[in-house]
Scaffold this motif. Structure first.
Motif, PDB file in Angstrom:
ATOM      1  N   CYS A  53       0.797  -1.266   0.039  1.00  0.00           N
ATOM      2  CA  CYS A  53      -0.056   0.030  -0.001  1.00  0.00           C
ATOM      3  C   CYS A  53       0.717   1.381   0.026  1.00  0.00           C
ATOM      4  CB  CYS A  53      -0.866  -0.042   1.371  1.00  0.00           C
ATOM      5  SG  CYS A  53      -1.875   1.557   1.273  1.00  0.00           S
ATOM      6  N   SER A  54       0.703   2.126  -0.793  1.00  0.00           N
ATOM      7  CA  SER A  54       1.324   3.364  -1.001  1.00  0.00           C
ATOM      8  C   SER A  54       0.754   4.815  -0.077  1.00  0.00           C
ATOM      9  CB  SER A  54       1.670   3.848  -2.465  1.00  0.00           C
ATOM     10  OG  SER A  54       0.327   3.819  -2.971  1.00  0.00           O
ATOM     11  N   LEU A  55      -0.391   4.305   0.500  1.00  0.00           N
ATOM     12  CA  LEU A  55      -0.916   5.358   1.181  1.00  0.00           C
ATOM     13  C   LEU A  55      -0.084   5.879   2.447  1.00  0.00           C
ATOM     14  CD1 LEU A  55      -3.499   7.023   1.961  1.00  0.00           C
ATOM     15  CD2 LEU A  55      -4.161   5.075   3.312  1.00  0.00           C
ATOM     16  N   GLU A  56       0.016   7.033   2.550  1.00  0.00           N
ATOM     17  CA  GLU A  56       0.589   7.805   3.579  1.00  0.00           C
ATOM     18  C   GLU A  56      -0.012   8.733   4.369  1.00  0.00           C
ATOM     19  OE1 GLU A  56       5.036  10.261   4.817  1.00  0.00           O
ATOM     20  OE2 GLU A  56       4.408   9.355   2.803  1.00  0.00           O
ATOM     21  N   ILE A  57      -0.492   8.893   5.259  1.00  0.00           N
ATOM     22  CA  ILE A  57      -1.595  10.028   6.203  1.00  0.00           C
ATOM     23  C   ILE A  57      -0.442  10.884   7.125  1.00  0.00           C
ATOM     24  CG2 ILE A  57      -3.177  10.521   7.625  1.00  0.00           C
ATOM     25  CD1 ILE A  57      -4.348   7.495   6.807  1.00  0.00           C
ATOM     26  N   LEU A  58      -0.742  12.290   6.901  1.00  0.00           N
ATOM     27  CA  LEU A  58      -0.135  13.198   7.665  1.00  0.00           C
ATOM     28  C   LEU A  58      -1.186  13.929   8.444  1.00  0.00           C
ATOM     29  CD1 LEU A  58       2.218  15.298   5.084  1.00  0.00           C
ATOM     30  CD2 LEU A  58       2.597  13.285   6.713  1.00  0.00           C
ATOM     31  N   THR A  59      -1.121  13.442  10.100  1.00  0.00           N
ATOM     32  CA  THR A  59      -2.010  14.257  10.737  1.00  0.00           C
ATOM     33  C   THR A  59      -1.339  15.432  11.382  1.00  0.00           C
ATOM     34  OG1 THR A  59      -1.038  12.749  12.575  1.00  0.00           O
ATOM     35  CG2 THR A  59      -2.876  11.948  11.258  1.00  0.00           C
ATOM     36  N   ARG A  60      -2.003  16.172  12.076  1.00  0.00           N
ATOM     37  CA  ARG A  60      -1.745  17.331  12.610  1.00  0.00           C
ATOM     38  C   ARG A  60      -0.930  18.274  11.540  1.00  0.00           C
ATOM     39  NH1 ARG A  60      -2.078  17.297  18.061  1.00  0.00           N
ATOM     40  NH2 ARG A  60      -2.337  15.291  18.946  1.00  0.00           N
ATOM     41  N   ALA A  61      -1.464  18.341  10.152  1.00  0.00           N
ATOM     42  CA  ALA A  61      -1.061  19.057   9.215  1.00  0.00           C
ATOM     43  C   ALA A  61      -2.083  19.948   8.657  1.00  0.00           C
ATOM     44  CB  ALA A  61      -0.293  18.179   8.256  1.00  0.00           C
ATOM     45  N   HIS A  62      -2.038  21.240   8.324  1.00  0.00           N
ATOM     46  CA  HIS A  62      -3.177  22.201   7.875  1.00  0.00           C
ATOM     47  C   HIS A  62      -2.555  22.621   6.767  1.00  0.00           C
ATOM     48  CE1 HIS A  62      -6.873  24.619   8.230  1.00  0.00           C
ATOM     49  NE2 HIS A  62      -5.755  25.691   7.855  1.00  0.00           N
ATOM     50  N   VAL A  63      -3.416  22.281   5.692  1.00  0.00           N
ATOM     51  CA  VAL A  63      -3.460  22.917   4.209  1.00  0.00           C
ATOM     52  C   VAL A  63      -3.759  24.250   4.232  1.00  0.00           C
ATOM     53  CG1 VAL A  63      -3.759  22.556   1.745  1.00  0.00           C
ATOM     54  CG2 VAL A  63      -3.847  20.369   3.351  1.00  0.00           C
ATOM     55  N   THR A  64      -2.780  24.911   3.732  1.00  0.00           N
ATOM     56  CA  THR A  64      -2.976  26.434   3.485  1.00  0.00           C
ATOM     57  C   THR A  64      -3.180  27.044   2.237  1.00  0.00           C
ATOM     58  OG1 THR A  64      -0.778  26.807   3.609  1.00  0.00           O
ATOM     59  CG2 THR A  64      -1.728  26.806   5.847  1.00  0.00           C
ATOM     60  N   LYS A  65      -2.845  26.197   1.288  1.00  0.00           N
ATOM     61  CA  LYS A  65      -3.086  26.772  -0.269  1.00  0.00           C
ATOM     62  C   LYS A  65      -2.944  25.797  -0.990  1.00  0.00           C
ATOM     63  CE  LYS A  65      -1.141  30.700  -3.074  1.00  0.00           C
ATOM     64  NZ  LYS A  65      -0.041  31.541  -2.880  1.00  0.00           N
TER      65      LYS A  65
ATOM     66  N   ASP B 287       5.054  23.181  15.088  1.00  0.00           N
ATOM     67  CA  ASP B 287       6.214  24.131  14.215  1.00  0.00           C
ATOM     68  C   ASP B 287       5.996  25.419  14.858  1.00  0.00           C
ATOM     69  OD1 ASP B 287       8.155  25.030  12.861  1.00  0.00           O
ATOM     70  OD2 ASP B 287       7.503  24.434  11.068  1.00  0.00           O
ATOM     71  N   PRO B 288       7.188  26.165  15.636  1.00  0.00           N
ATOM     72  CA  PRO B 288       7.102  27.040  16.153  1.00  0.00           C
ATOM     73  C   PRO B 288       7.160  28.146  14.976  1.00  0.00           C
ATOM     74  CG  PRO B 288       8.983  26.257  16.895  1.00  0.00           C
ATOM     75  CD  PRO B 288       8.245  25.215  16.167  1.00  0.00           C
ATOM     76  N   CYS B 289       7.742  27.788  13.905  1.00  0.00           N
ATOM     77  CA  CYS B 289       8.106  28.775  12.756  1.00  0.00           C
ATOM     78  C   CYS B 289       7.291  28.723  11.746  1.00  0.00           C
ATOM     79  CB  CYS B 289       9.623  28.514  12.081  1.00  0.00           C
ATOM     80  SG  CYS B 289      11.102  28.524  12.969  1.00  0.00           S
ATOM     81  N   ARG B 290       6.254  27.817  11.802  1.00  0.00           N
ATOM     82  CA  ARG B 290       5.171  27.826  10.694  1.00  0.00           C
ATOM     83  C   ARG B 290       5.692  27.391   9.326  1.00  0.00           C
ATOM     84  NH1 ARG B 290      -0.046  27.655  12.439  1.00  0.00           N
ATOM     85  NH2 ARG B 290      -0.697  28.190  10.448  1.00  0.00           N
ATOM     86  N   THR B 291       6.722  26.592   9.260  1.00  0.00           N
ATOM     87  CA  THR B 291       7.322  26.405   7.921  1.00  0.00           C
ATOM     88  C   THR B 291       6.266  26.005   7.010  1.00  0.00           C
ATOM     89  OG1 THR B 291       9.403  26.287   9.100  1.00  0.00           O
ATOM     90  CG2 THR B 291       9.263  25.538   6.582  1.00  0.00           C
ATOM     91  N   ARG B 292       6.204  26.720   5.912  1.00  0.00           N
ATOM     92  CA  ARG B 292       5.230  26.091   4.794  1.00  0.00           C
ATOM     93  C   ARG B 292       6.037  24.966   3.961  1.00  0.00           C
ATOM     94  NH1 ARG B 292       0.728  30.322   2.801  1.00  0.00           N
ATOM     95  NH2 ARG B 292      -0.034  31.282   4.667  1.00  0.00           N
ATOM     96  N   LYS B 293       5.452  23.705   4.092  1.00  0.00           N
ATOM     97  CA  LYS B 293       5.869  22.755   3.402  1.00  0.00           C
ATOM     98  C   LYS B 293       4.949  22.507   2.087  1.00  0.00           C
ATOM     99  CE  LYS B 293       7.821  20.651   7.476  1.00  0.00           C
ATOM    100  NZ  LYS B 293       7.869  19.205   8.195  1.00  0.00           N
ATOM    101  N   ARG B 294       5.441  21.830   1.117  1.00  0.00           N
ATOM    102  CA  ARG B 294       5.015  21.617  -0.268  1.00  0.00           C
ATOM    103  C   ARG B 294       4.972  20.170  -0.546  1.00  0.00           C
ATOM    104  NH1 ARG B 294       5.823  26.333  -5.009  1.00  0.00           N
ATOM    105  NH2 ARG B 294       4.787  27.923  -3.856  1.00  0.00           N
ATOM    106  N   VAL B 295       3.751  19.649  -1.141  1.00  0.00           N
ATOM    107  CA  VAL B 295       3.593  18.403  -1.599  1.00  0.00           C
ATOM    108  C   VAL B 295       2.999  18.617  -3.182  1.00  0.00           C
ATOM    109  CG1 VAL B 295       2.517  16.242  -1.622  1.00  0.00           C
ATOM    110  CG2 VAL B 295       3.397  17.406   0.318  1.00  0.00           C
ATOM    111  N   PHE B 296       3.866  17.788  -4.059  1.00  0.00           N
ATOM    112  CA  PHE B 296       3.258  17.947  -5.399  1.00  0.00           C
ATOM    113  C   PHE B 296       2.783  16.894  -5.874  1.00  0.00           C
ATOM    114  CE2 PHE B 296       6.440  21.278  -5.159  1.00  0.00           C
ATOM    115  CZ  PHE B 296       5.734  22.335  -5.849  1.00  0.00           C
ATOM    116  N   ALA B 297       1.723  16.814  -6.772  1.00  0.00           N
ATOM    117  CA  ALA B 297       1.149  15.608  -7.204  1.00  0.00           C
ATOM    118  C   ALA B 297       1.618  15.142  -8.704  1.00  0.00           C
ATOM    119  CB  ALA B 297      -0.733  16.004  -7.525  1.00  0.00           C
TER     120      ALA B 297
END
Length: 333
Positions: A149-161, A190-200
């Protein structure tokens, strides 16, 4: 309502609102789906188009519906009948018939305009069958067993854009299409609220609910131009995103009865034992058992769809002398 505001619980958990709701399984009327396609141009959303997906997702355990053309078995979502009905609940269909509302066998057949029944619920063996339990857990368990299975779940992650880009397609038309390439998100803690990116590699599915999805689209620049410009958000597409938001407002009527209810001794050792060893008794109930639909005659152009729904919950609580007045704190104007 306090200060003319009402609380809207959000399903910010695996399984979304299916992990916090009353587990009442209710599809809606066929005419609602047909209107989406016929009146609003939502191709592929007619009743006959969506019915196969309802059936495919179901594992209905109600014996009377096993041969129904409107239900399926073997799917991931368990649909069941109430496991424990108190005396008040058992009288619900007869009480509705006394005021002219007939008993209806299966309100999920797409044709119920008026009728009373017991609720079908998304419960499995006396426990909640959320979409996480139905769809995600089997995949994660398969992943652990080495089934690839290739499913990966990220919890405590909030999509912003949403990460959007313009593309001219086809090139000779000069029309610029907007394509979603991925998402930006921040992690809780994350105290710095670093924006991370995931591409499809293939596609991005926005499934944040009736509030979260429009919000995310507008934060990404897709929405009413004047509203976005007022918030300093660059406009990508001027569209009526977020309009026509509707909620199924409920007015509660509380009545005290002398008969047995689900709340009577539900927490006793006997009932606790019934649930622990047999997943039976009042603790195996979702508390929402009676259901009825009706047409008020006020709404026009709704076809055969009902515009009123009644819920009956026989859950005890409070002294008989208590009086409930204006439970929603509504003010006259």
């Amino acid at each position: 309502m306090r200060g003319s505001r009402s609380a809207w619980p959000r399903g910010r958990v695996l399984g979304g609102s299916s992990s916090i709701n009353y587990m009442a399984y209710c599809r809606g009327h066929a005419d609602d789906y047909n209107a989406w396609e016929d009146k609003f141009g939502c191709e592929g959303w007619s009743w006959l188009d969506v019915l196969p997906y309802f059936k495919k997702s179901e594992d209905v355990t109600i014996e009377a519906l096993h041969r129904s053309p409107f239900h399926g078995t073997g799917g991931p979502v368990t649909v069941s009948a109430p496991r424990c009905l108190c005396r008040v609940s058992r009288l619900w269909p007869k009480a509705c018939e006394a005021v002219g509302t007939p008993t209806y066998k299966d309100y999920n057949d797409g044709a119920c305009s008026r009728g009373a029944s017991f609720f079908q619920s998304t419960m499995r063996n006396g426990t909640r069958c959320s979409t996480a339990k139905a769809f995600l857990h089997p995949l994660l368990e398969g992943k652990g067993s080495g089934q690839g299975c290739s499913l990966e779940i990220l919890t405590r992650a909030h999509v912003t854009k949403l990460i959007l880009e313009h593309r001219r397609d086809p090139p000779d038309t000069g029309n610029a299409a907007v394509v979603c390439r991925g998402i930006e998100y921040v992690c809780q803690g994350d105290p710095c609220r670093t924006r991370k990116r995931v591409f499809a590699r293939r596609e991005v599915i926005v499934s944040c609910g009736a509030i979260g999805s429009p919000q995310l689209l507008m934060l990404s620049g897709i929405g009413p131009k004047s509203h976005l410009e007022g918030l300093g958000i660059p406009v990508v597409r001027d569209l009526p995103v977020g309009e026509n938001l509707q909620d199924h407002i409920t007015f509660g009527l509380v009545m005290y009865v002398k008969s047995e209810t689900l709340g009577d001794d539900s927490g006793s050792l006997m009932n606790l034992a019934r649930y622990m060893w047999g997943k039976d008794g009042p603790l195996a109930s979702n508390g929402l058992e009676g259901n009825a639909f009706a047409q008020s005659g006020i709404c026009r152009d709704i076809g055969g769809a009902p515009d009123l729904q009644f819920h009956m919950s026989a859950t005890g609580g409070g002294p008989p002398s208590a009086q409930v007045t204006n439970p929603l704190s509504l003010r006259a104007r």
